[in-house]
Design an enzyme around this catalytic site. Structure first.
Site, mmCIF file in Angstrom:
data_model
loop_
_atom_site.group_PDB
_atom_site.id
_atom_site.type_symbol
_atom_site.label_atom_id
_atom_site.label_comp_id
_atom_site.label_asym_id
_atom_site.label_seq_id
_atom_site.Cartn_x
_atom_site.Cartn_y
_atom_site.Cartn_z
ATOM 1 N N GLU A 158 1.898 54.542 -27.171
ATOM 2 C CA GLU A 158 2.646 54.642 -28.430
ATOM 3 C C GLU A 158 3.557 55.866 -28.556
ATOM 4 O O GLU A 158 3.333 56.759 -29.367
ATOM 5 C CB GLU A 158 1.671 54.563 -29.624
ATOM 6 C CG GLU A 158 0.942 53.236 -29.693
ATOM 7 C CD GLU A 158 0.178 52.997 -30.997
ATOM 8 O OE1 GLU A 158 0.047 53.930 -31.813
ATOM 9 O OE2 GLU A 158 -0.266 51.841 -31.196
ATOM 10 N N GLU A 265 -2.425 46.043 -28.028
ATOM 11 C CA GLU A 265 -3.317 46.311 -29.167
ATOM 12 C C GLU A 265 -2.980 45.322 -30.265
ATOM 13 O O GLU A 265 -1.804 45.130 -30.590
ATOM 14 C CB GLU A 265 -3.112 47.720 -29.758
ATOM 15 C CG GLU A 265 -3.615 48.855 -28.911
ATOM 16 C CD GLU A 265 -3.510 50.233 -29.624
ATOM 17 O OE1 GLU A 265 -3.313 50.267 -30.858
ATOM 18 O OE2 GLU A 265 -3.591 51.246 -28.923
#
Ligand SMILES: *[C@@H]1O[C@H](CO)[C@@H](O)[C@H](O)[C@H]1NC(C)=O
Ligand SMILES: *[C@@H]1O[C@H](CO)[C@@H](O)[C@H](O)[C@H]1NC(C)=O
Length: 331
Positions: A158, A265
């Site tokens: 991320e 995710e």
């Protein structure tokens, strides 16, 4: 997942789930699994104390998930614990050994293990700007796993609030470092800016289309949560159709650019709206399994307690409440 883990240990909504699991069927996904979280916990304490600030995933819990049918696990860790002095420096041999034990356990069982530096494009809190140091970091890590073709290298978790060209350059450096290490058989998962969100992928990450890999094994890893701000901090999903809606534009991007992706995710609360949203999303992704290779639930791991998305056997909220919804999509 972007927020501090300890703020996430919110009380879980308890919704009774059927004890009966759906009959298994194979899906057209290649991979289905979960992140195995723990070694990145306590990121405010570096290096931190094993057993107090962080923990490694439980291999017996991983075995349970393998027995349930999962075949890919994303093993999270912190770069600062693995290479404490500088990014190009030597390994903390004990942390590396603990990490390697988990990875080897997974791959010896025939599943894929993703090495995930859970660093958000940062090292000791600062955005990583040395492309060459980052390439060396990856070359050093990949050397340790070069002979294990079931390992997957995830460049970083991320990236966010970073220059878009820098995000491109860091991903390309990671690819170049891995291949320079002689690790040529493994997949490399690249991630994008803005927390690698699928819903905003085309807005931010179009330039990543130009990443190159001599082995042609790049997989675009995107993340997607279904709560109102997409952060994965609420067990309330926006609607029963939000899952498909949030991955549609990214799916089209993969198709248009002849790329493949993985949903690295995703999660939603254990309740009817979220379950429908998740089923809708996974059905849609499976229809597009030419470009979606699979999906990983966030998250399993020994320290989640009553966390709303805990996939940790035997009593995690999502393990008891969501597994049977996911099983039809297992590879
Ligand atoms: C590695 O794991 C062992 C337990 O198996 C633990 O005693 C040790 O502190 C850990 N070390 C690090 C650096 O994580
Ligand atoms: C990809 O690279 C080509 C050739 O350099 C360039 O023309 C194009 O704009 C790049 N694409 C993106 C989306 O940055």
């Amino acid at each position: 997942m972007r927020f501090s883990y300890f703020t996430l240990l919110a009380a879980a909504t308890s919704v009774a789930a059927s004890p009966l699991k759906n009959a298994k069927r194979s899906s057209s996904f290649e991979w289905f699994g979960a992140s195995e979280s723990g070694a990145e916990f306590g990121s405010g304490n570096i290096p931190g104390v094993y057993g107090t600030d962080y923990i490694f995933p439980s291999t017996s819990a991983i075995q349970t998930l393998i027995d349930d049918g999962m075949n890919i696990f994303r093993v999270t860790f912190l770069m600062e614990r693995l290479v404490p002095t500088t990014m190009t420096g030597s390994f903390d041999t004990e942390y590396l050994s603990n990490l390697t034990n988990v990875v080897n356990y997974i791959t010896e069982a025939g599943a894929h293990a993703i090495l995930d530096p859970h660093n958000f494009g940062r090292y000791y809190g600062s955005i990583i700007t040395s492309i060459s140091d980052f390439q060396t970091f990856w070359e050093n890590v990949a050397k340790k796993f070069a002979s294990n073709s079931l390992v997957i290298f995830d460049t970083n978790n991320e990236y966010h609030d970073m220059d878009q060209t820098l995000v491109f350059d860091l991903n390309q450096a990671a690819i170049d470092g891995v291949r320079a290490a002689g690790a040529t058989s493994q997949y490399i998962f690249v991630e994008g800016n803005s927390y690698t969100g699928a819903w905003t992928w085309t807005e931010y990450n179009d330039n990543l289309v130009n990443l190159t890999d001599p082995e042609n094994k790049i997989v675009y890893e995107m993340h997607q949560y279904l709560d109102s701000d997409g952060s994965g901090t609420s067990s309330t999903c926006v609607s029963s159709t939000i899952g498909q809606e949030r991955v549609e534009s990214a799916t089209q991007w993969l198709i248009d650019n002849n790329k493949v992706g993985v949903l690295g995710e995703f999660a939603g609360g254990v309740n009817t709206v979220c379950e429908e949203a998740i089923v809708g999303m996974l059905d849609y992704m499976e229809e597009n399994s030419a470009v979606w290779k699979g999906a990983l639930w966030w998250a399993a791991g020994p320290w989640w307690g009553s966390y709303i998305f805990s996939m940790e056997p035997p009593s995690g909220v999502a393990y008891t409440g969501m597994l049977s919804t996911l099983e039809p999509y297992f590879a």
